[in-house]
Design a protein around this motif. Sequence first.
Motif, PDB file in Angstrom:
ATOM      1  N   ALA A  98       0.629  -1.364   0.040  1.00  0.00           N
ATOM      2  CA  ALA A  98      -0.052  -0.139   0.118  1.00  0.00           C
ATOM      3  C   ALA A  98       0.983   1.167   0.014  1.00  0.00           C
ATOM      4  O   ALA A  98       0.644   2.208  -0.732  1.00  0.00           O
ATOM      5  N   LEU A  99       1.937   1.190   0.676  1.00  0.00           N
ATOM      6  CA  LEU A  99       2.742   2.161   0.832  1.00  0.00           C
ATOM      7  C   LEU A  99       3.472   2.467  -0.573  1.00  0.00           C
ATOM      8  O   LEU A  99       3.474   3.713  -0.990  1.00  0.00           O
ATOM      9  N   TRP A 100       3.993   1.529  -1.233  1.00  0.00           N
ATOM     10  CA  TRP A 100       4.521   2.019  -2.590  1.00  0.00           C
ATOM     11  C   TRP A 100       3.625   2.357  -3.597  1.00  0.00           C
ATOM     12  O   TRP A 100       3.915   3.182  -4.182  1.00  0.00           O
ATOM     13  N   GLN A 101       2.172   1.646  -3.491  1.00  0.00           N
ATOM     14  CA  GLN A 101       1.208   2.311  -4.385  1.00  0.00           C
ATOM     15  C   GLN A 101       1.057   3.598  -4.309  1.00  0.00           C
ATOM     16  O   GLN A 101       0.866   4.479  -4.964  1.00  0.00           O
ATOM     17  N   ALA A 102       0.861   4.133  -2.631  1.00  0.00           N
ATOM     18  CA  ALA A 102       0.808   5.488  -2.592  1.00  0.00           C
ATOM     19  C   ALA A 102       2.001   6.341  -3.222  1.00  0.00           C
ATOM     20  O   ALA A 102       1.624   7.638  -3.746  1.00  0.00           O
ATOM     21  N   ALA A 110      13.162   5.516  12.282  1.00  0.00           N
ATOM     22  CA  ALA A 110      13.362   5.423  10.871  1.00  0.00           C
ATOM     23  C   ALA A 110      12.562   4.454  10.222  1.00  0.00           C
ATOM     24  O   ALA A 110      12.062   3.338  10.756  1.00  0.00           O
ATOM     25  N   ARG A 111      11.839   5.131   8.944  1.00  0.00           N
ATOM     26  CA  ARG A 111      10.800   4.172   8.450  1.00  0.00           C
ATOM     27  C   ARG A 111      11.451   3.776   6.871  1.00  0.00           C
ATOM     28  O   ARG A 111      11.592   4.798   6.293  1.00  0.00           O
ATOM     29  N   VAL A 112      11.796   2.653   6.916  1.00  0.00           N
ATOM     30  CA  VAL A 112      12.427   2.297   5.511  1.00  0.00           C
ATOM     31  C   VAL A 112      11.592   1.364   4.612  1.00  0.00           C
ATOM     32  O   VAL A 112      11.370   0.317   5.108  1.00  0.00           O
ATOM     33  N   LEU A 113      11.202   1.845   3.379  1.00  0.00           N
ATOM     34  CA  LEU A 113      10.387   0.807   2.492  1.00  0.00           C
ATOM     35  C   LEU A 113      11.580   0.018   1.759  1.00  0.00           C
ATOM     36  O   LEU A 113      12.220   0.910   0.980  1.00  0.00           O
ATOM     37  N   ARG A 157       6.016  12.551   1.326  1.00  0.00           N
ATOM     38  CA  ARG A 157       4.674  12.670   1.444  1.00  0.00           C
ATOM     39  C   ARG A 157       3.957  11.596   2.124  1.00  0.00           C
ATOM     40  O   ARG A 157       3.001  11.459   2.948  1.00  0.00           O
ATOM     41  N   VAL A 158       4.389  10.358   1.710  1.00  0.00           N
ATOM     42  CA  VAL A 158       3.901   9.005   2.132  1.00  0.00           C
ATOM     43  C   VAL A 158       4.352   8.607   3.495  1.00  0.00           C
ATOM     44  O   VAL A 158       3.708   8.190   4.334  1.00  0.00           O
TER      45      VAL A 158
END
Length: 470
Positions: free
Chosen positions: A7-11, A43-46, A73-74
């Motif tokens: 979902a995060l990548w989609q956003a 830290a938030r890492v996708l 933004r996401v």
Amino acid sequence: MSEDYDALWQACLEILETLVSRQSLKTWFDPLRPVAFEETEGARVLVVQVPSAFYREWINDHYRPRLHEAVDRVLGATGSIRFEINRDLRSDEEFAGEIPEIPRGASGVPSGISNPFVIPGVKSSEIDSRLNPNYTFERFIEGDCNRLARSASLAIAQNPGGTNYNPFLVYGGVGLGKTHLMQAIGNHLKEKHPDQNVLYVSSERFTSEFVQSIQHNRASEFGQFYRQIDLLIIDDIQFFGGKEKTQEEFFHIFNALHQSGKQIVLSSDRLPREITGIEERLLSRFQWGLTADMQVPELETRTAILNRKADDDGISIDPMVIDFIAENVKTNIRELEGALIRLLAHSTLTGREIDVPMAKSVLADLIKDTRQQLTIESIQRTVCDYFDLPVSLLGAKTRKREVVRARQVAMYLCKQYTQHSLKSIGLNFGGRDHSTVIHAQQSVENQMDTDSTFRRVVQDLQSQIEKRTR
Ligand code: ADP
Ligand code: MG
């Protein structure tokens, strides 16, 4: 939690959609796969997989600011993306575009065809040269405006790779006959020596085929293909500006061909030095050969071209009408041809004889257009009106932020919309140096990449300016 990364990548993709072209999104971002989302101590890492190191590098080089914007933004300010390489990610989707799919073997394994742009089974000597057979020397009218370029082209056509004109580079504004002349070299050679490999390609097509070959892990075949060409014609190389990887590939092809005595013919809409983002080592290669310019045709040449076109089409036109067109349509040869075609169409449709009054009314807009050429002054005025500043400040010494910004934008637009050289633009901005204009262009381009509000301002100005010339 485990589905979050999707979902995060989609956003992120949805935001990127507004920041990059559809084609770039499809080419560079579609093949990527999110695989994890790690959250540790703020830290938030996708984590996103890419098909190769090249992808990662290309995205970093070309889309970093925009990707940052999307991630910010996401994921917020503490967010980031980490790329991992996964070689199994090769996209199997058809690549949309006018260029034929590069042949691939059944399971995506190279099928053993050494030339990616030729149909299997066809010998390399049958490379499609992509030439337009109408663009010949016979149909090319000589005038003062193109004399040097034409005679050099003839010499090359008779002895490709054997003159001092290697590479040969023609430059000049649109519609002045660059493409016609370069292709005439190719057509002449093909006629005299059908066994020679001639290839005409625009720099955009070269770039997009190169990018595709990388996507399909066939970059080395791309290079090999080009190394078998005897006469390589690349049109409009100004589009190589800023494309580092493509330039690097071209550089290697250039060297290989030049070393083995093969002929290279290039065109550009301006002097190579004035193209932003062309590597020095390429610029210095261009100077090994001959650079010739094409100018706007003078009255006699315009008249001769019109007579010739009418003749070729087997129609006779009142000389008064020819004179009228030649005197009034001055910007370039494409417009000259367009004027003639329009008159013929009009006369066929209405059944009326072509005469001067008809030409006057049918061509009214063309004739007005040529009077409304954009000038440096008119662009400066538009920009200053927009930012509400007096025009005189553009030439002043002040380095106040809002003045610097208006000045840079105006310089950028002058380069885009007029034929003036960097030097002449600089001079019209309080006698500044050409390097200041280059710097202005780069800084406007960078800011447009990173700041969407700024981009909108520039686009607004562009549409105002374009409206004015219509
Ligand atoms: P450029 O590549 O410089 O934009 P083109 O080569 O496409 O210009 O030329 C535009 C049109 O004008 C073409 O149809 C071309 O055949 C014609 N043309 C250009 N120069 C001449 C010339 N010297 N004699 C006859 N036709 C010309
Ligand atoms: Mg052209």
